[in-house]
Design a protein around this motif. Sequence first.
Motif, PDB file in Angstrom:
ATOM      1  N   GLU A   1       0.661  -1.202   0.026  1.00 45.20           N
ATOM      2  CA  GLU A   1       0.021  -0.135   0.219  1.00 45.20           C
ATOM      3  C   GLU A   1       1.356   1.509  -0.074  1.00 45.20           C
ATOM      4  O   GLU A   1       1.772   1.136   0.797  1.00 45.20           O
ATOM      5  CB  GLU A   1      -0.897   0.024   1.668  1.00 45.20           C
ATOM      6  N   SER A   2       0.476   1.841  -0.889  1.00 44.12           N
ATOM      7  CA  SER A   2       1.192   3.710  -0.605  1.00 44.12           C
ATOM      8  C   SER A   2       1.323   4.200   0.123  1.00 44.12           C
ATOM      9  O   SER A   2       0.617   3.903   1.240  1.00 44.12           O
ATOM     10  CB  SER A   2       0.466   4.034  -2.059  1.00 44.12           C
ATOM     11  N   ALA A   3       2.495   4.800   0.939  1.00 42.26           N
ATOM     12  CA  ALA A   3       2.645   5.438   2.292  1.00 42.26           C
ATOM     13  C   ALA A   3       2.974   6.892   1.786  1.00 42.26           C
ATOM     14  O   ALA A   3       3.244   7.352   1.097  1.00 42.26           O
ATOM     15  CB  ALA A   3       4.179   5.326   2.347  1.00 42.26           C
ATOM     16  N   VAL A   4       2.737   7.664   2.631  1.00 46.25           N
ATOM     17  CA  VAL A   4       3.172   9.492   2.705  1.00 46.25           C
ATOM     18  C   VAL A   4       3.900   9.417   3.611  1.00 46.25           C
ATOM     19  O   VAL A   4       3.441   9.145   5.250  1.00 46.25           O
ATOM     20  CB  VAL A   4       2.025  10.350   2.726  1.00 46.25           C
TER      21      VAL A   4
ATOM     22  N   GLY B   1       5.663  25.886  20.281  1.00 41.30           N
ATOM     23  CA  GLY B   1       4.138  26.268  20.808  1.00 41.30           C
ATOM     24  C   GLY B   1       2.951  25.329  19.924  1.00 41.30           C
ATOM     25  O   GLY B   1       2.562  25.337  19.492  1.00 41.30           O
ATOM     26  N   PHE B   2       4.331  23.776  19.775  1.00 42.26           N
ATOM     27  CA  PHE B   2       3.384  23.584  18.570  1.00 42.26           C
ATOM     28  C   PHE B   2       2.804  22.071  19.612  1.00 42.26           C
ATOM     29  O   PHE B   2       4.047  21.476  18.813  1.00 42.26           O
ATOM     30  CB  PHE B   2       3.566  22.758  17.071  1.00 42.26           C
ATOM     31  N   GLY B   3       2.265  21.593  20.039  1.00 41.63           N
ATOM     32  CA  GLY B   3       0.912  21.156  20.343  1.00 41.63           C
ATOM     33  C   GLY B   3      -0.033  21.239  18.404  1.00 41.63           C
ATOM     34  O   GLY B   3       0.681  20.540  17.647  1.00 41.63           O
ATOM     35  N   PRO B   4      -1.064  21.211  18.445  1.00 50.95           N
ATOM     36  CA  PRO B   4      -1.429  21.359  17.154  1.00 50.95           C
ATOM     37  C   PRO B   4      -1.014  21.445  16.284  1.00 50.95           C
ATOM     38  O   PRO B   4      -0.462  23.223  16.580  1.00 50.95           O
ATOM     39  CB  PRO B   4      -3.066  21.903  17.489  1.00 50.95           C
ATOM     40  N   TRP B   5      -1.042  21.063  14.987  1.00 48.31           N
ATOM     41  CA  TRP B   5      -0.758  22.089  13.959  1.00 48.31           C
ATOM     42  C   TRP B   5      -1.210  21.583  12.354  1.00 48.31           C
ATOM     43  O   TRP B   5      -0.998  20.858  12.004  1.00 48.31           O
ATOM     44  CB  TRP B   5       1.265  21.493  13.443  1.00 48.31           C
ATOM     45  N   SER B   6      -2.773  22.846  12.434  1.00 46.05           N
ATOM     46  CA  SER B   6      -3.877  22.653  11.287  1.00 46.05           C
ATOM     47  C   SER B   6      -2.367  22.877  10.328  1.00 46.05           C
ATOM     48  O   SER B   6      -3.654  22.073   9.305  1.00 46.05           O
ATOM     49  CB  SER B   6      -5.015  23.466  11.721  1.00 46.05           C
ATOM     50  N   GLU B   7      -2.265  23.445  10.236  1.00 43.90           N
ATOM     51  CA  GLU B   7      -1.424  24.489   8.823  1.00 43.90           C
ATOM     52  C   GLU B   7      -1.356  22.419   8.114  1.00 43.90           C
ATOM     53  O   GLU B   7      -0.420  22.276   6.898  1.00 43.90           O
ATOM     54  CB  GLU B   7      -1.002  25.506   8.810  1.00 43.90           C
ATOM     55  N   GLY B   8      -0.308  21.928   9.422  1.00 46.89           N
ATOM     56  CA  GLY B   8       0.567  20.764   8.411  1.00 46.89           C
ATOM     57  C   GLY B   8       0.063  19.600   8.057  1.00 46.89           C
ATOM     58  O   GLY B   8       0.138  19.264   7.054  1.00 46.89           O
ATOM     59  N   GLU B   9      -1.538  19.841   8.818  1.00 46.15           N
ATOM     60  CA  GLU B   9      -2.272  18.742   8.179  1.00 46.15           C
ATOM     61  C   GLU B   9      -2.506  19.119   7.029  1.00 46.15           C
ATOM     62  O   GLU B   9      -3.256  18.186   6.385  1.00 46.15           O
ATOM     63  CB  GLU B   9      -4.055  19.234   9.242  1.00 46.15           C
ATOM     64  N   ARG B  10      -3.551  20.450   6.813  1.00 44.99           N
ATOM     65  CA  ARG B  10      -3.337  21.322   5.156  1.00 44.99           C
ATOM     66  C   ARG B  10      -2.362  20.734   4.444  1.00 44.99           C
ATOM     67  O   ARG B  10      -3.134  20.286   2.712  1.00 44.99           O
ATOM     68  CB  ARG B  10      -4.163  22.694   5.000  1.00 44.99           C
ATOM     69  N   LEU B  11      -1.475  20.593   4.985  1.00 46.63           N
ATOM     70  CA  LEU B  11       0.004  20.012   3.590  1.00 46.63           C
ATOM     71  C   LEU B  11       0.196  18.662   3.484  1.00 46.63           C
ATOM     72  O   LEU B  11       0.505  19.089   2.492  1.00 46.63           O
ATOM     73  CB  LEU B  11       0.962  20.789   4.813  1.00 46.63           C
ATOM     74  N   VAL B  12      -0.475  17.820   4.918  1.00 44.42           N
ATOM     75  CA  VAL B  12      -0.286  16.059   4.833  1.00 44.42           C
ATOM     76  C   VAL B  12      -2.027  16.467   3.394  1.00 44.42           C
ATOM     77  O   VAL B  12      -1.471  15.559   2.313  1.00 44.42           O
ATOM     78  CB  VAL B  12      -0.580  15.846   5.735  1.00 44.42           C
ATOM     79  N   ALA B  13      -2.800  16.776   3.829  1.00 47.85           N
ATOM     80  CA  ALA B  13      -3.427  16.526   2.434  1.00 47.85           C
ATOM     81  C   ALA B  13      -3.608  16.757   0.841  1.00 47.85           C
ATOM     82  O   ALA B  13      -4.154  16.301  -0.238  1.00 47.85           O
ATOM     83  CB  ALA B  13      -4.832  17.706   3.154  1.00 47.85           C
ATOM     84  N   THR B  14      -2.111  18.081   0.543  1.00 49.86           N
ATOM     85  CA  THR B  14      -2.281  17.998  -0.307  1.00 49.86           C
ATOM     86  C   THR B  14      -1.376  17.020  -0.965  1.00 49.86           C
ATOM     87  O   THR B  14      -1.434  17.416  -2.160  1.00 49.86           O
ATOM     88  CB  THR B  14      -1.471  19.168  -0.513  1.00 49.86           C
ATOM     89  N   LEU B  15      -1.070  15.994  -0.037  1.00 51.79           N
ATOM     90  CA  LEU B  15      -0.068  15.329  -0.942  1.00 51.79           C
ATOM     91  C   LEU B  15      -0.590  13.490  -1.389  1.00 51.79           C
ATOM     92  O   LEU B  15       0.014  13.761  -1.687  1.00 51.79           O
ATOM     93  CB  LEU B  15       1.471  15.054   0.379  1.00 51.79           C
TER      94      LEU B  15
ATOM     95  N   HIS C   1      16.801   2.287  -1.115  1.00 47.52           N
ATOM     96  CA  HIS C   1      16.063   2.077  -0.886  1.00 47.52           C
ATOM     97  C   HIS C   1      14.836   2.614  -1.825  1.00 47.52           C
ATOM     98  O   HIS C   1      15.020   3.810  -1.851  1.00 47.52           O
ATOM     99  CB  HIS C   1      15.202   1.478   0.214  1.00 47.52           C
ATOM    100  N   ALA C   2      14.135   1.333  -2.257  1.00 45.37           N
ATOM    101  CA  ALA C   2      12.849   1.704  -3.363  1.00 45.37           C
ATOM    102  C   ALA C   2      11.643   1.319  -2.232  1.00 45.37           C
ATOM    103  O   ALA C   2      11.793   0.042  -1.399  1.00 45.37           O
ATOM    104  CB  ALA C   2      13.120   1.399  -4.295  1.00 45.37           C
ATOM    105  N   GLY C   3      10.281   1.849  -2.289  1.00 44.18           N
ATOM    106  CA  GLY C   3       9.208   1.221  -1.753  1.00 44.18           C
ATOM    107  C   GLY C   3       8.046   2.019  -2.570  1.00 44.18           C
ATOM    108  O   GLY C   3       8.252   3.336  -3.253  1.00 44.18           O
ATOM    109  N   PRO C   4       7.264   1.838  -1.343  1.00 42.93           N
ATOM    110  CA  PRO C   4       5.660   2.668  -1.894  1.00 42.93           C
ATOM    111  C   PRO C   4       5.529   3.942  -1.515  1.00 42.93           C
ATOM    112  O   PRO C   4       4.141   3.226  -0.783  1.00 42.93           O
ATOM    113  CB  PRO C   4       4.654   1.467  -2.035  1.00 42.93           C
ATOM    114  N   VAL C   5       6.207   5.278  -1.902  1.00 35.97           N
ATOM    115  CA  VAL C   5       5.842   5.901  -0.896  1.00 35.97           C
ATOM    116  C   VAL C   5       5.921   6.786  -2.163  1.00 35.97           C
ATOM    117  O   VAL C   5       6.388   7.255  -3.080  1.00 35.97           O
ATOM    118  CB  VAL C   5       7.643   6.550  -0.283  1.00 35.97           C
ATOM    119  N   ARG C   6       4.851   7.888  -2.154  1.00 31.69           N
ATOM    120  CA  ARG C   6       3.947   8.494  -2.901  1.00 31.69           C
ATOM    121  C   ARG C   6       4.400  10.034  -3.155  1.00 31.69           C
ATOM    122  O   ARG C   6       5.020  10.280  -3.483  1.00 31.69           O
ATOM    123  CB  ARG C   6       2.455   8.411  -2.659  1.00 31.69           C
ATOM    124  N   ALA C   7       4.749   9.964  -1.844  1.00 32.76           N
ATOM    125  CA  ALA C   7       5.085  11.455  -1.552  1.00 32.76           C
ATOM    126  C   ALA C   7       5.854  11.841  -0.238  1.00 32.76           C
ATOM    127  O   ALA C   7       5.459  10.918   1.406  1.00 32.76           O
ATOM    128  CB  ALA C   7       3.904  12.852  -1.038  1.00 32.76           C
TER     129      ALA C   7
END
Length: 175
Positions: free
Chosen positions: A58-61, A161-175, A79-85
């Motif tokens: 299964e592909s991985a981020v 101060g990071f704790g929650p990092w909503s901008e990071g979650e948004r960046l992951v969603a773009t991958l 190495h190589a493997g099923p990495v998408r981003a």
Amino acid sequence: MTRYLVVPGRGVSFADHWTRQWVENYPNYQWAPEPPGPPYIADERVAALDAAVSASDESAVLIAHSAGCLTVALWAARHAGPVRAALLVTPPYIDPKWTPQPDDDVFIGEVPRQPLPFRSVVVASRTDPFSSMVQFEGYARDWGAELYDAGDVGHLDSKTGFGPWSEGERLVATL
């Protein structure tokens, strides 16, 4: 379904660190490897990441913080493997001329500087104590990654101060 492999930095992240929160809150996020403490021994970390990537077709981020970004670059060079981003958050700069001293807890050779074989984003901080913007730009250029300027966010860790990092979650969603 995509797997999200969170590649830890040099030490154990605090309970409020965004990486720990993501692994605890999202069932398809897992550590690769479980957060170890120092020392950071690159070959051990690369082997653990390879085991996690190879555990499924299964592909991985990959989501890496700090020294975990170096683990990803080293893994991709060997190495190589099923990495998408990969999301590479505040990689520390390692001077190619640096030699570990007996009391250092980081054991890494030269950081690979060739393009990664998958889409990647380097997240840079203008106030990171371990890298400058010029050094982040160099990593992004050499790895063939997009550069995301996160602003004045220190090392993007619990101490800054990071704790929650909503901008990071948004960046992951773009991958």
